[in-house]
Design an enzyme around this catalytic site. Structure first.
Site, mmCIF file in Angstrom:
data_model
loop_
_atom_site.group_PDB
_atom_site.id
_atom_site.type_symbol
_atom_site.label_atom_id
_atom_site.label_comp_id
_atom_site.label_asym_id
_atom_site.label_seq_id
_atom_site.Cartn_x
_atom_site.Cartn_y
_atom_site.Cartn_z
ATOM 1 N N SER A 192 0.816 -1.216 0.000
ATOM 2 C CA SER A 192 0.000 0.000 0.000
ATOM 3 C C SER A 192 0.851 1.268 0.000
ATOM 4 C CB SER A 192 -0.923 0.005 1.223
ATOM 5 O OG SER A 192 -1.765 -1.120 1.215
ATOM 6 N N GLN A 193 0.230 2.369 -0.367
ATOM 7 C CA GLN A 193 0.890 3.675 -0.380
ATOM 8 C C GLN A 193 1.387 4.004 1.023
ATOM 9 O OE1 GLN A 193 -1.694 6.731 -1.808
ATOM 10 N NE2 GLN A 193 -0.124 8.326 -1.756
#
Length: 317
Positions: A59-60
């Site tokens: 994920s970011q």
């Protein structure tokens, strides 16, 4: 490169303790798919595993850091992560909670889960437990938790999570909205028989597998016939249906029409009218509360999700 990511996180208002944790864990060590080193520490989503059948992402980082910040993640805490992937986020959290803390991460896809287990072993990370299984059930053997943090989109916050969370504990969770197909993230705090809280921001995570991603199908099996009782005209009905989805966990869909499935009745939601079959006191109570709050959408309300008690809403100031 890591130092650049640190300053990106600081610009988001992330605390030093959490931002520094991202410096201590090699993101490239959790990526089965290879990228140029210049990509690895960008603030972007990366595919961590893809064999054509099973797909996992890293994920970011800024979003994960915000989740940790909102959760109040700190030294000595016990965390349950839902949707562990190849383990990067759990490894970062292991540095935030420190040696006295524990991160339990559960991954639905076994082949991805085994990679996460190997990553922890290879890097010598001892305060992360990687469990292969359906996150719907949580991990009761290691409960209670200070924080439950989901890194996949889920259809509901199940009662299993609620029971495994300490009173005053926090849940950070992206929820799959069945009507709009949005995936907003929410922050909830456990208070007695309720999770209380509300909307934080929009996200787009992989949807969870298992029981966390099939609520409509599970509820469809509970549909029964009840006698028609009354119809009610409802303004902005689509907004109300999304509140019903969030607060009751009893929504289903048949032939494109959404229904609330209660133990004493069923509610059919049409374009601007809801039709009640049998009794649906939960829905009629929520409708009254929603009217009192000026027909606001969930982004502007405080949600009180009940477990073995009726849910309700209150108006933000």
């Amino acid at each position: 490169m890591k130092e650049r990511l640190f300053w990106i996180l600081k610009n988001y208002g992330i605390s030093d303790r959490i931002a520094k944790a991202f410096l201590e864990i090699p993101r490239e060590g959790f990526l089965v798919k290879r990228y140029p080193s210049s990509y690895v520490y960008e603030d972007i989503v990366l595919v961590s595993y893809d064999d054509g059948e099973v797909y996992s992402t890293s994920s970011q980082p800024s979003l994960m850091a915000m989740f940790m910040e909102w959760a109040g993640l700190d030294e000595g805490m016990k965390v349950l992560e839902i949707g562990g992937g190849t383990g990067y986020n759990a490894a970062v959290m292991s540095r935030v909670v420190g040696k006295k803390g524990l991160v339990v991460t559960i991954e639905y896809f076994e082949k991805v889960c085994r990679i996460a287990q190997e990553n922890m072993r290879r890097l010598g990370i001892e305060n992360v437990v990687v469990v292969c299984g359906d996150g719907y059930y949580g991990v009761s053997d290691l409960a209670p938790y200070d924080v439950i943090l989901a890194t996949v989109g889920v259809d509901e916050v199940p009662e299993h999570w609620f029971r495994q969370l300490k009173d005053g504990g926090r849940v950070i969770v992206p929820i799959n909205m069945k009507l709009s197909e949005r995936q907003p993230a929410f922050l909830f705090v456990k208070k007695g028989n309720y999770l209380e809280g509300g909307y934080k921001l929009e996200t787009r995570f992989i949807k969870a597998g298992g029981n966390l991603g099939n609520l409509l199908e599970r509820n469809r099996k509970l549909l029964k016939d009840f006698p028609f009782r009354k119809a009610i005209q409802v303004p902005r009905l689509h907004v109300f249906v999304e509140l019903v989805d969030l607060l009751t966990r009893r929504l289903t869909r048949v032939n494109g029409i959404f229904y609330y499935v209660g133990s004493e009745g069923v509610v059919e939601f049409l374009d601007d009218e809801m039709r009640i079959y049998g009794d649906a006191p939960e829905i009629e109570s929520l409708l009254f509360q929603w009217e009192e709050c000026g027909y606001r959408s969930f982004e502007h309300l405080v949600l009180h999700i009940g477990y073995n008690v009726l849910s309700h809403i209150s108006c933000t100031i």
